[in-house]
Design an enzyme around this catalytic site. Structure first.
Site, short mmCIF file in Angstrom:
data_model
loop_
_atom_site.label_atom_id
_atom_site.label_comp_id
_atom_site.label_asym_id
_atom_site.label_seq_id
_atom_site.Cartn_x
_atom_site.Cartn_y
_atom_site.Cartn_z
N SER A 134 -4.80 9.09 1.22
CA SER A 134 -5.14 7.75 1.70
C SER A 134 -4.78 7.54 3.15
O SER A 134 -5.30 6.65 3.80
CB SER A 134 -4.42 6.71 0.85
OG SER A 134 -3.01 6.81 1.05
N ALA A 148 -6.20 13.64 -3.02
CA ALA A 148 -6.70 12.39 -2.45
C ALA A 148 -5.67 11.88 -1.45
O ALA A 148 -4.55 11.53 -1.82
CB ALA A 148 -6.94 11.37 -3.55
N VAL A 182 2.22 7.72 3.24
CA VAL A 182 3.26 8.73 3.09
C VAL A 182 3.25 9.36 1.70
O VAL A 182 3.48 10.56 1.54
CB VAL A 182 4.65 8.13 3.42
CG1 VAL A 182 5.00 7.00 2.46
CG2 VAL A 182 5.73 9.20 3.42
N SER A 199 0.75 9.95 -0.56
CA SER A 199 -0.29 10.96 -0.80
C SER A 199 -0.09 12.19 0.07
O SER A 199 -0.43 13.31 -0.34
CB SER A 199 -1.68 10.35 -0.57
OG SER A 199 -1.83 9.89 0.75
N CYS A 221 -10.04 0.20 -8.87
CA CYS A 221 -10.27 1.32 -7.96
C CYS A 221 -9.78 2.62 -8.58
O CYS A 221 -10.44 3.66 -8.49
CB CYS A 221 -9.57 1.06 -6.63
SG CYS A 221 -9.84 2.35 -5.38
N CYS A 254 -7.45 -4.36 0.26
CA CYS A 254 -7.97 -3.64 1.43
C CYS A 254 -9.27 -4.22 1.95
O CYS A 254 -9.54 -4.18 3.15
CB CYS A 254 -8.14 -2.16 1.10
SG CYS A 254 -9.45 -1.79 -0.10
#
EC number: 2.8.1.13
Length: 363
Positions: free
Chosen positions: A10, A8, A13, A15, A103, A195
């Site tokens: 995003s 995954a 840095v 991930s 989430c 977000c």
């Protein structure tokens, strides 16, 4: 053993480096970025490490540098239902939710993992700062960046298919490694805000969806001190922005003590009235063997918050947590995560809190 790993990504840095490490370890890695809004412009803009169009592009560039396939998966409808609408409903019910926790639970380790397993992947890799050791979830070595709290809602079955390559690494080391690997996100700032609230105005976001509903602000005796436009705009422990008509008799500041959505009333009082000695949690999730008797451990009550010594025991469907020293500003809707050293025992959603006087009265 070589695994088929879905990374995954995003656009941040962490991930990117996690995906690079998984690939370097010899696994067959595929990168995926989750599109979480049907209209990305309605979310925040700019490259912030999660959820924007710029972040999707950063994730794709990182995958190109690593040399792995990359896809974008549309999970906007699921995200809106399970995270955004849940966030609004929780505030409407007088609770204070953690959308990042939700989430992780509903998107990254339910919807994403389910889809990954259905497609034949063995594991999902993320950039969370946490460790998995012998099937147990543990804190990151970088305590300042530790994310075991927001992962504690995951089940043992979900964690059995998870991979957290950064748990043994500090954030500073991650950035240096990203630079060595030629990843353009090496200096990209971390994401700290919500977000799906583009301008950071949580109160305005909630007002647009819940509407204005005037109510009373009272003290513990029920005396009316002021008026509000919606109880959802307040959180337990809040001091500023109360708009009270007059100061306390002793001149001391007041804090939000309770929020009642049924009567649309906000109760305020002195700071010491925020002291909580016992917490009741609902929907417990156990990452090891469930507790069956009182157990002395530690509890964390919000992300990156203070840790308290406690004794915890399940009573029916309720997890009762007795604090050895009082905590202040404990909000219903947050998670209570139990630790034994750096090992996560389990978690529960805070449903009720009690002061010393109510505990002694047999609450």
């Amino acid at each position: 053993m070589t695994l088929r790993v879905l990374a995954a990504m995003s656009g941040g840095v962490d991930s990117a480096v996690a995906a690079a490490r998984a690939a370097e370890a010899g696994h067959e890695v595929t990168g995926v970025h989750l599109a979480l809004s049907s209209n990305p412009q309605s979310y925040r803009t700019g490259a912030r490490g999660c959820c924007t169009l710029e972040d999707a592009r950063d994730a794709r560039r990182a995958a190109d540098v690593i040399g792995i396939p990359f896809y974008v998966w549309d999970m906007a409808e699921r995200f809106d239902r399970d995270v955004v609408q849940d966030f609004v409903a929780e505030y409407a019910a007088g609770r204070t939710p953690n959308p990042c926790l939700r989430c992780n639970e509903k998107i990254k380790f339910q919807a994403l993992l389910d889809k990954a397993l259905a497609l034949g992947f063995d594991a999902v890799c993320t950039g969370h700062h946490a460790r998995l050791a012998d099937g147990e979830l543990r804190r990151s070595v970088d305590l300042g960046k530790d994310q075991s709290y927001v992962l504690a809602v995951c089940t043992r079955e979900q964690l059995a298919h998870a991979m957290f390559p950064l748990g043994d690494t500090t954030k500073a080391e991650v950035r240096r490694e990203a630079e060595r690997r030629g990843l353009a996100v090496a200096d990209k700032p971390d994401s700290h805000d919500i977000c799906f609230i583009a301008d950071g105005d949580t109160q305005g976001f909630l007002a647009d969806r819940l509407g204005a509903e005037k109510g009373r602000i009272v003290d513990a005796s029920g005396e009316v001190l002021g008026e509000h436009d919606g109880a959802y705009a307040y959180t337990i422990g809040q001091r500023k922005g109360l708009r009270l008509g007059r100061p306390a008799p002793d001149g001391r500041p007041r804090y939000v003590l309770d929020i009642s959505p049924v009567t649309n009333t906000v109760t305020v009082g002195p700071r010491e009235a925020l002291d909580v000695h016992e917490i009741h949690g609902e929907r417990p999730v156990w990452l090891g063997e469930p507790l069956t008797a009182p157990y002395d451990c530690k509890v964390q009550l919000r992300a990156h918050g203070e840790v308290y010594d406690c004794s915890a025991v399940p009573v029916g469907d309720v997890l009762r947590i007795s604090l050895h020293a009082p905590a202040r500003g404990v909000a219903k809707g947050q998670a209570a995560v139990l630790y034994d050293g750096d090992r996560v025992l389990g978690s529960a959603t805070i449903a009720a809190t009690f002061s010393a006087s109510t505990v002694q009265a047999g609450a």
